[in-house]
Structures are given as C-alpha cells and as structure tokens.
Design an enzyme around this catalytic site. Structure first.
Site, PDB file in Angstrom:
ATOM      1  N   GLY A 102       1.828   2.374  10.711  1.00  0.00           N
ATOM      2  CA  GLY A 102       2.738   3.512  10.588  1.00  0.00           C
ATOM      3  C   GLY A 102       3.357   3.967  11.899  1.00  0.00           C
ATOM      4  O   GLY A 102       3.921   5.055  11.977  1.00  0.00           O
ATOM      5  N   GLU A 124      -7.291   4.525   7.483  1.00  0.00           N
ATOM      6  CA  GLU A 124      -7.152   5.960   7.170  1.00  0.00           C
ATOM      7  C   GLU A 124      -8.409   6.478   6.470  1.00  0.00           C
ATOM      8  O   GLU A 124      -8.828   7.613   6.694  1.00  0.00           O
ATOM      9  CB  GLU A 124      -5.891   6.189   6.314  1.00  0.00           C
ATOM     10  CG  GLU A 124      -4.635   6.070   7.168  1.00  0.00           C
ATOM     11  CD  GLU A 124      -3.393   5.605   6.434  1.00  0.00           C
ATOM     12  OE1 GLU A 124      -3.353   5.669   5.193  1.00  0.00           O
ATOM     13  OE2 GLU A 124      -2.453   5.153   7.109  1.00  0.00           O
ATOM     14  N   HIS A 157      -9.674   0.797   4.519  1.00  0.00           N
ATOM     15  CA  HIS A 157      -8.421   1.070   5.241  1.00  0.00           C
ATOM     16  C   HIS A 157      -8.721   2.031   6.388  1.00  0.00           C
ATOM     17  O   HIS A 157      -9.563   2.920   6.261  1.00  0.00           O
ATOM     18  CB  HIS A 157      -7.392   1.683   4.278  1.00  0.00           C
ATOM     19  CG  HIS A 157      -6.026   1.756   4.888  1.00  0.00           C
ATOM     20  ND1 HIS A 157      -5.663   2.764   5.748  1.00  0.00           N
ATOM     21  CD2 HIS A 157      -4.948   0.937   4.780  1.00  0.00           C
ATOM     22  CE1 HIS A 157      -4.414   2.556   6.145  1.00  0.00           C
ATOM     23  NE2 HIS A 157      -3.954   1.455   5.573  1.00  0.00           N
ATOM     24  N   GLU A 192      -5.631  -5.190  10.314  1.00  0.00           N
ATOM     25  CA  GLU A 192      -4.665  -4.131  10.563  1.00  0.00           C
ATOM     26  C   GLU A 192      -5.032  -3.385  11.848  1.00  0.00           C
ATOM     27  O   GLU A 192      -5.896  -2.493  11.834  1.00  0.00           O
ATOM     28  CB  GLU A 192      -4.679  -3.122   9.410  1.00  0.00           C
ATOM     29  CG  GLU A 192      -4.296  -3.708   8.073  1.00  0.00           C
ATOM     30  CD  GLU A 192      -3.691  -2.647   7.152  1.00  0.00           C
ATOM     31  OE1 GLU A 192      -2.548  -2.830   6.733  1.00  0.00           O
ATOM     32  OE2 GLU A 192      -4.356  -1.636   6.892  1.00  0.00           O
ATOM     33  N   ASN A 226       0.864  -1.178   0.000  1.00  0.00           N
ATOM     34  CA  ASN A 226       0.000   0.000   0.000  1.00  0.00           C
ATOM     35  C   ASN A 226       0.904   1.231   0.000  1.00  0.00           C
ATOM     36  O   ASN A 226       1.444   1.610   1.038  1.00  0.00           O
ATOM     37  CB  ASN A 226      -0.892  -0.021   1.257  1.00  0.00           C
ATOM     38  CG  ASN A 226      -1.743   1.225   1.369  1.00  0.00           C
ATOM     39  OD1 ASN A 226      -1.839   2.014   0.426  1.00  0.00           O
ATOM     40  ND2 ASN A 226      -2.367   1.416   2.524  1.00  0.00           N
ATOM     41  N   SER A 286       3.088  -1.997  10.445  1.00  0.00           N
ATOM     42  CA  SER A 286       4.531  -1.905  10.697  1.00  0.00           C
ATOM     43  C   SER A 286       5.290  -3.203  10.399  1.00  0.00           C
ATOM     44  O   SER A 286       6.234  -3.562  11.098  1.00  0.00           O
ATOM     45  CB  SER A 286       4.800  -1.429  12.127  1.00  0.00           C
ATOM     46  OG  SER A 286       4.259  -0.126  12.311  1.00  0.00           O
ATOM     47  N   LYS A 292       0.058   4.219  -0.384  1.00  0.00           N
ATOM     48  CA  LYS A 292      -0.653   5.418   0.102  1.00  0.00           C
ATOM     49  C   LYS A 292      -0.365   6.590  -0.845  1.00  0.00           C
ATOM     50  O   LYS A 292      -0.195   6.368  -2.030  1.00  0.00           O
ATOM     51  CB  LYS A 292      -0.251   5.745   1.536  1.00  0.00           C
ATOM     52  CG  LYS A 292      -0.290   4.524   2.452  1.00  0.00           C
ATOM     53  CD  LYS A 292      -0.219   4.880   3.899  1.00  0.00           C
ATOM     54  CE  LYS A 292      -0.065   3.618   4.719  1.00  0.00           C
ATOM     55  NZ  LYS A 292      -0.322   3.805   6.125  1.00  0.00           N
TER      56      LYS A 292
HETATM   57  C1  PEP Z   1      -1.009   0.236   5.938  1.00  0.00           C
HETATM   58  O1  PEP Z   1      -1.143   1.428   5.781  1.00  0.00           O
HETATM   59  O2  PEP Z   1      -1.827  -0.547   5.436  1.00  0.00           O
HETATM   60  C2  PEP Z   1       0.116  -0.238   6.733  1.00  0.00           C
HETATM   61  C3  PEP Z   1       0.106  -1.463   7.157  1.00  0.00           C
HETATM   62  O3  PEP Z   1       1.111   0.677   6.984  1.00  0.00           O
HETATM   63  P1  PEP Z   1       2.506   0.399   7.738  1.00  0.00           P
HETATM   64  O4  PEP Z   1       3.067  -0.887   7.186  1.00  0.00           O
HETATM   65  O5  PEP Z   1       3.355   1.576   7.406  1.00  0.00           O
HETATM   66  O6  PEP Z   1       2.197   0.290   9.178  1.00  0.00           O
END
Ligand code: PEP
Length: 253
Positions: free
Chosen positions: A177, A101, A99, A171, A10, A216, A12
């Site tokens: 993040g 976000e 997601h 997630e 992803n 992460s 983003k």
């Molecule tokens: C994501 O945004 O789906 C995600 C898992 O981000 P990160 O790996 O940076 O935590």
C-alpha cells in the site's frame, strides 16, 4: 515443473455489490492462460454475492473465491469470528492467512497463523500464507531470518509434505500500500531464498510451491515481476479494486 500461476485480489475492507458486478463482468472477458488461476477475496459479507455472480456469469471454473481470514476454531463462543466450515459452505477455495495487517493490527503471531493454516487445510481449502519483513528488518539485514521465523512454525505445525497444498505470498511490509514495489531482482532473490528454505527440507515440494509476490503490484510493473523464475503470480491489494488495472494484471500472467 508444473507450478500454478495465481493472481489473487485482496480487497481488504473495500468494495461493494456494484464492484462485484463490474469486476465479474470484466473478468468474464479476460482470457487466461491454462495454468493460471484468479482468486478474488472480498470481505465476509460479500462472499455469497460474489459466489452467485460467478455462477450467473459462468465464471465458477475460471475465478476462485477467497477469504481474507478465518478463525482457528471450529465453532463456539467466538463473537465476530468466521469458521472454515462456514467459508467452505459458501464456496470459498482459498484463505489469506498471516497478512501483515493482521499480524500488526490484530497481533496475530506466527504460532497462531500456523494453527490457522492447519484449520484451513483440514477444511479442504488452500491457505495463502503471507510472510514478509518490515523496512527496518530489511535495512538491518534481517530479512531471511524473519522469513524463516515466520515459516518454521507452519512447517512444525503441518509438516513439510502439506506444503503441497499451501500457497506462499511474499509481501515485504514496506511495499504494501505504499507504492514502493520491490524491484524484480530483489523480489526474485527473496523468492529464491524462500524456495531454497523449503527445498532444504523437501526439494520436490519446493519445486511445485507457488510463491506469489505482493506489494504495490499494478498493471505497469506486473510483467517484469511475473517474468522472474521464482515468482508465480501476485497478491494484489489496491490495484485489485480498479477493474481496468486488475483485468490487465490477469491478462499479463
Ligand atoms: C496486500 O494488501 O496484500 C497488498 C499487496 O496491497 P497493495 O497491492 O495495495 O500493496
């Protein structure tokens, strides 16, 4: 059991044409195990460039193209939105939906996400349905209730059989993040809960469901996470923008 293993990137609102070139060149040299699928989800304007780079490097069978969102509408006066048929025309195979976000910044509800899942399936693509709890919800013991409340509207909208064509990404919001990854044990326990939730309605669908972990994930922690029996790959944010990290993650699965 023949669940496919998926590593989805992803990007983003990051990345550019140079990253597409660098990433596709590096991915061309990664050998993947036979049931593994790599999906890269760049921003809308880059879908076409990524699709072309895949073809140029003969990666179109190896690397799938994903979108980070799609409209629930088919067409019309929806300024700034992108429809599923447009995505399909550009060779998109997977669409990330729900997601955290988009749930928090764009106020997408689980009902809206459910409608989007239906639209993606109707267009013949695979939704990557993101679910996850906040830190406060985890700390107050609400995790399973929150996950069930995010899953149920989708089950009600499409019916459980259609989950044969859905990928779930668990997630935890507190891990996205932040550098705070869920421990492999905690991630496994939650993935097992999600699979059981589906199994209570339809066992064969649950056994074949790919459930990805996101939050992460990096080259150093992915091996232990991916070794868990109910974790079928990952949805990778930050680390998917670093060519070395991402290719290491892809070769680990
Ligand atoms: C994501 O945004 O789906 C995600 C898992 O981000 P990160 O790996 O940076 O935590």
């Amino acid at each position: 059991m023949n669940r496919s293993v998926i590593v989805a990137a992803n990007w983003k609102m990051n990345g550019n044409l140079a990253l597409i070139k660098e990433m596709t060149s590096a991915l061309a040299n990664v050998s993947l195990s036979s049931n593994t699928c790599v999906v890269v989800c760049p921003s809308f304007p880059y879908l076409s460039a990524f699709a072309q780079a895949r073809v140029d490097k003969a990666l179109d069978k190896k690397i799938m193209l994903g979108s980070q969102n799609a409209s629930e509408h088919q067409q019309g006066a929806f300024t700034g939105e992108v429809s599923n048929s447009m995505l399909q025309e550009f060779g998109v195979n997977y669409v990330i939906l729900g997601h955290s976000e988009r749930r928090s910044i764009n106020k997408e509800t689980s009902t809206l996400v459910a409608h989007k899942v239906r639209s993606v399936l109707d267009a013949g693509m695979t939704p990557i349905l993101c679910i996850g709890e906040s830190e406060q919800e985890r700390e107050t013991g609400q995790t399973n209730v929150v996950l069930a409340a995010q899953l149920q509207p989708v089950i009600d909208e499409i019916g459980i059989e259609k989950f044969a064509d859905v990928v779930i990404a668990y997630e935890p919001v507190w891990a996205i993040g932040t550098g705070k990854t869920a421990s492999p044990e905690l991630a496994q326990e939650t993935h097992q809960y999600i699979r059981q939730f589906i199994a209570d309605i339809n066992q064969p669908i649950a056994e074949k469901l790919s459930i990805l972990y996101g939050g992460s994930v990096n080259a150093a922690n992915c091996q232990q996470l991916f070794a868990q029996s109910d974790i079928d790959g990952g949805l990778i944010g930050g680390a998917s923008l670093k060519v070395d990290e991402f290719t290491k993650i892809c070769s680990t699965v």
